[in-house]
Design a protein around this motif. Structure first.
Motif, PDB file in Angstrom:
ATOM      1  N   THR A  32       0.834  -1.209   0.000  1.00 49.43           N
ATOM      2  CA  THR A  32       0.000   0.000   0.000  1.00 49.43           C
ATOM      3  C   THR A  32       0.866   1.254   0.000  1.00 49.43           C
ATOM      4  O   THR A  32       0.666   2.179  -0.800  1.00 49.43           O
ATOM      5  CB  THR A  32      -0.947   0.016   1.212  1.00 49.43           C
ATOM      6  OG1 THR A  32      -1.816  -1.110   1.143  1.00 49.43           O
ATOM      7  CG2 THR A  32      -1.779   1.294   1.226  1.00 49.43           C
ATOM      8  N   ALA A  33       1.857   1.280   0.886  1.00 53.07           N
ATOM      9  CA  ALA A  33       2.771   2.424   0.944  1.00 53.07           C
ATOM     10  C   ALA A  33       3.589   2.534  -0.342  1.00 53.07           C
ATOM     11  O   ALA A  33       3.833   3.646  -0.844  1.00 53.07           O
ATOM     12  CB  ALA A  33       3.698   2.292   2.148  1.00 53.07           C
ATOM     13  N   GLU A  36       1.640   4.133  -3.116  1.00 50.56           N
ATOM     14  CA  GLU A  36       1.586   5.579  -2.937  1.00 50.56           C
ATOM     15  C   GLU A  36       2.876   6.218  -3.451  1.00 50.56           C
ATOM     16  O   GLU A  36       2.845   7.283  -4.090  1.00 50.56           O
ATOM     17  CB  GLU A  36       1.383   5.922  -1.465  1.00 50.56           C
ATOM     18  CG  GLU A  36       0.009   5.539  -0.924  1.00 50.56           C
ATOM     19  CD  GLU A  36      -0.133   5.827   0.553  1.00 50.56           C
ATOM     20  OE1 GLU A  36       0.853   6.291   1.178  1.00 50.56           O
ATOM     21  OE2 GLU A  36      -1.223   5.579   1.102  1.00 50.56           O
ATOM     22  N   GLU A  39       2.851   6.129  -7.325  1.00 51.13           N
ATOM     23  CA  GLU A  39       1.984   7.182  -7.854  1.00 51.13           C
ATOM     24  C   GLU A  39       2.629   8.553  -7.679  1.00 51.13           C
ATOM     25  O   GLU A  39       2.549   9.410  -8.561  1.00 51.13           O
ATOM     26  CB  GLU A  39       0.627   7.125  -7.157  1.00 51.13           C
ATOM     27  CG  GLU A  39      -0.176   5.880  -7.506  1.00 51.13           C
ATOM     28  CD  GLU A  39      -1.381   5.695  -6.608  1.00 51.13           C
ATOM     29  OE1 GLU A  39      -1.612   6.566  -5.736  1.00 51.13           O
ATOM     30  OE2 GLU A  39      -2.104   4.694  -6.781  1.00 51.13           O
ATOM     31  N   GLY A  40       3.296   8.751  -6.538  1.00 50.36           N
ATOM     32  CA  GLY A  40       3.959  10.018  -6.281  1.00 50.36           C
ATOM     33  C   GLY A  40       5.072  10.323  -7.269  1.00 50.36           C
ATOM     34  O   GLY A  40       5.323  11.477  -7.626  1.00 50.36           O
ATOM     35  N   ALA A  53       7.376  10.083   3.138  1.00 51.36           N
ATOM     36  CA  ALA A  53       7.116   8.751   3.680  1.00 51.36           C
ATOM     37  C   ALA A  53       7.722   8.600   5.074  1.00 51.36           C
ATOM     38  O   ALA A  53       7.095   8.019   5.975  1.00 51.36           O
ATOM     39  CB  ALA A  53       7.673   7.687   2.737  1.00 51.36           C
ATOM     40  N   LYS A  56       5.637  10.638   7.570  1.00 56.49           N
ATOM     41  CA  LYS A  56       4.346  10.013   7.824  1.00 56.49           C
ATOM     42  C   LYS A  56       4.489   8.862   8.826  1.00 56.49           C
ATOM     43  O   LYS A  56       3.662   8.711   9.750  1.00 56.49           O
ATOM     44  CB  LYS A  56       3.749   9.502   6.513  1.00 56.49           C
ATOM     45  CG  LYS A  56       2.344   8.955   6.643  1.00 56.49           C
ATOM     46  CD  LYS A  56       1.846   8.428   5.304  1.00 56.49           C
ATOM     47  CE  LYS A  56       1.678   9.536   4.294  1.00 56.49           C
ATOM     48  NZ  LYS A  56       1.069   9.036   3.021  1.00 56.49           N
TER      49      LYS A  56
END
Length: 237
Positions: A32-33, A36, A39-40, A53, A56
């Motif tokens: 999941t990370a 992200e 996509e980033g 990251a 977060k």
């Protein structure tokens, strides 16, 4: 069907490299990370993605008290490993003659779906994308999961869930993440029969069929597609 069924043995046999197994383990725990991050990368630099990251993760840990220096170092190393794993998976795809079809269950805003999934349209996935060899349980599960996530966050509730079947007219470069076994039936993810396509993977939509009742805003659609898309070069073996 057993989650550890031997029907995927030909795929397991292709993954004997220990370094690649470690990459797949990283993906299995952090996908999941890592998605992200992938996509980033379409809009920002790795340095910015790395910093975001790390921050977060540290913000979540702060809830449990003071963060020691060794914890910061561990988080930084973990994020670095995930970025490296993304790079390795992007070029690690293998072509398997035994695989003739892959599937994906997903959901998106209806306006976005209608704009992209038209018969004859070529769809290009810009980053690593998870698919499955399981056309039933896995595809439906993830379409349902994405639908629920969207309905919980979107102001508008006009969502299209879809089951995508991509027919492979030529072997496609795929990464088999099921090569990572769990300790037992309950901890393995092999039931997902997951294969990951590389960045830039393209396919052509050949049919779109609505399965839900007409006029229902929260609709379910079956999409058939073919790979490679018309005019695309055949992949190298």
């Amino acid at each position: 069907m057993s989650r550890t069924t031997a029907c995927y043995q030909f795929l397991d046999d292709a993954y004997s490299d220990n370094a690649m197994i470690e990459t797949l383990k990283c993906w299995s725990v952090n996908n999941t990370a890592m998605m992200e991050m992938a996509e980033g990368r379409l809009t920002t630099t790795d340095a910015a993605i790395r910093q975001e990251a790390i921050e977060k993760r540290l913000d979540r840990i702060k809830a449990y008290g003071t963060i020691r220096a060794d914890v910061v170092t561990h988080v930084e190393s973990s994020v670095d490993a995930q970025l490296l794993a993304l790079d390795e998976m992007a070029s690690a795809g293998q072509c398997f003659d035994e695989i003739s079809k892959i599937h994906r269950g997903a959901a998106m805003a209806t306006s976005l779906f209608d704009a992209n999934f038209k018969v004859g349209a070529t769809v290009r996935w810009q980053h690593l994308t998870a698919c499955t060899l399981n056309p039933e349980a896995a595809a439906i599960h993830f379409a349902w999961k994405q639908r629920n996530n969207l309905l919980a966050t979107m102001a508008a509730k006009d969502v299209t869930s879809f089951l995508l079947n991509i027919h492979l007219d030529a072997p496609a470069p795929l990464v088999w993440t099921g090569a990572v076994p769990g300790k037992d039936e309950d901890t393995t993810y092999r039931w997902q029969a997951e294969v990951v396509t590389p960045p830039g993977f393209k396919f052509e939509v050949t049919s779109v069929k609505t399965l839900s009742a007409a006029g229902v805003p929260d609709r379910l659609v079956m999409v058939e597609a073919k790979y490679p898309a018309s005019g695309s070069p055949m992949p190298s073996p």
